[in-house]
Design an enzyme around this catalytic site. Structure first.
Site, PDB file in Angstrom:
ATOM      1  CG  ASP A 138      -2.134  -0.820   1.100  1.00  0.00           C
ATOM      2  OD1 ASP A 138      -2.129  -1.743   0.263  1.00  0.00           O
ATOM      3  OD2 ASP A 138      -3.101  -0.571   1.840  1.00  0.00           O
ATOM      4  CG  HIS A 163       2.024   0.273   4.475  1.00  0.00           C
ATOM      5  ND1 HIS A 163       1.725  -0.642   5.476  1.00  0.00           N
ATOM      6  CD2 HIS A 163       0.901   1.012   4.272  1.00  0.00           C
ATOM      7  CE1 HIS A 163       0.467  -0.458   5.869  1.00  0.00           C
ATOM      8  NE2 HIS A 163      -0.053   0.537   5.160  1.00  0.00           N
TER       9      HIS A 163
END
Length: 257
Positions: free
Chosen positions: A78, A225
């Site tokens: 992400d 992430h």
């Protein structure tokens, strides 16, 4: 799903830029778990798939399951792309032969189209993660939600050279019935997660790995992430988690659509 808010001040720096480019006014305990049934109002007609548009509506429930079945896992990345960290994440995924789903923000996609193209060229999938990563968007108007989702879809598609995002992940899990229905009408399956590594908090690679090993029974979709701060711990954790998953007999897939 946990709402991610703390430790994400990086996003405040891009909100102003994101607003400048917007133009529209508009976990689970089993591997196949789906989130709440959708209700509420329908998306505005301008956002719906129309005949000849090439868009095929998909289910509006939140996907968790893997297309590889009960022994499949989904790696999701992400908040990027980020010029410092995304190339390194791509290198680790390539080293272990893993395909992932990259949940990309519109602002970052517009700033780094070369990286979006590299993600696509490597065989990974794209996910709409809104324009500016507003974790409170479930408390905003439908017009604002539409702007965040549809502008990001356009920005990501332009950055990729025409490859559309296949999923929509609300920042921090801030889904609404409206946003799910809107995304689904555009062919983007709402995407959740089962394992939140909390790598954005930088707890250390050991803690990230331990979280994956402990929470994997919750379901197959794992959240990492590649932007929003120093991701060196994420990289180290991926180098350990990916071969461990293979040793445990898991295969890597994409979220169901």
């Amino acid at each position: 799903m946990a709402r991610h808010g703390g430790g994400r001040g990086w996003y405040g720096k891009v909100v102003g830029a994101a607003l400048g480019v917007t133009v529209l006014a508009v976990g689970a305990s089993v591997w196949t778990a789906q989130a709440d049934a959708v209700g509420g109002s329908s998306p505005k007609a301008t956002a719906s798939a129309t005949p000849g548009s090439g868009l095929e509506p998909v289910a509006m429930t939140i996907a968790h399951a893997s297309d590889k079945g009960p022994r499949g896992v989904n790696i999701t990345i992400d908040d990027g792309p980020d010029p410092a960290w995304t190339p390194q994440v791509l290198d680790v995924l390539r080293e272990y032969g893993v395909k992932a789903t990259f949940c990309v923000t519109g602002t970052q996609a517009q700033a780094h189209p070369d990286l979006v193209k590299k993600v696509v060229a490597a065989g990974h999938r794209l996910c709409d993660h809104t324009v500016s990563h507003d974790t409170t968007m479930d408390r905003k108007s439908e017009a604002y939600q539409s702007q965040q989702i549809l502008d990001a879809e356009r920005m990501i598609t332009e950055a990729s050279g025409g490859v559309r995002p296949l999923y929509y992940r609300a920042p921090g899990g801030a889904f609404t019935p409206y946003s799910r229905e809107l995304a689904a009408s555009r062919g983007m399956r709402p995407l959740g997660w089962n394992v939140d590594t909390k790598d954005f908090e930088q707890p250390g690679a050991d803690a990230i790995v331990a979280t994956v090993q402990r929470e994997l029974p919750n379901g197959p979709t794992i959240l990492f992430h590649d932007a929003g701060g120093d991701r060196s711990q994420t990289l180290e954790a991926l180098r350990r988690v990916l071969p461990w998953l293979k040793e445990q007999g898991y295969s890597f897939g994409f979220p169901v659509r």
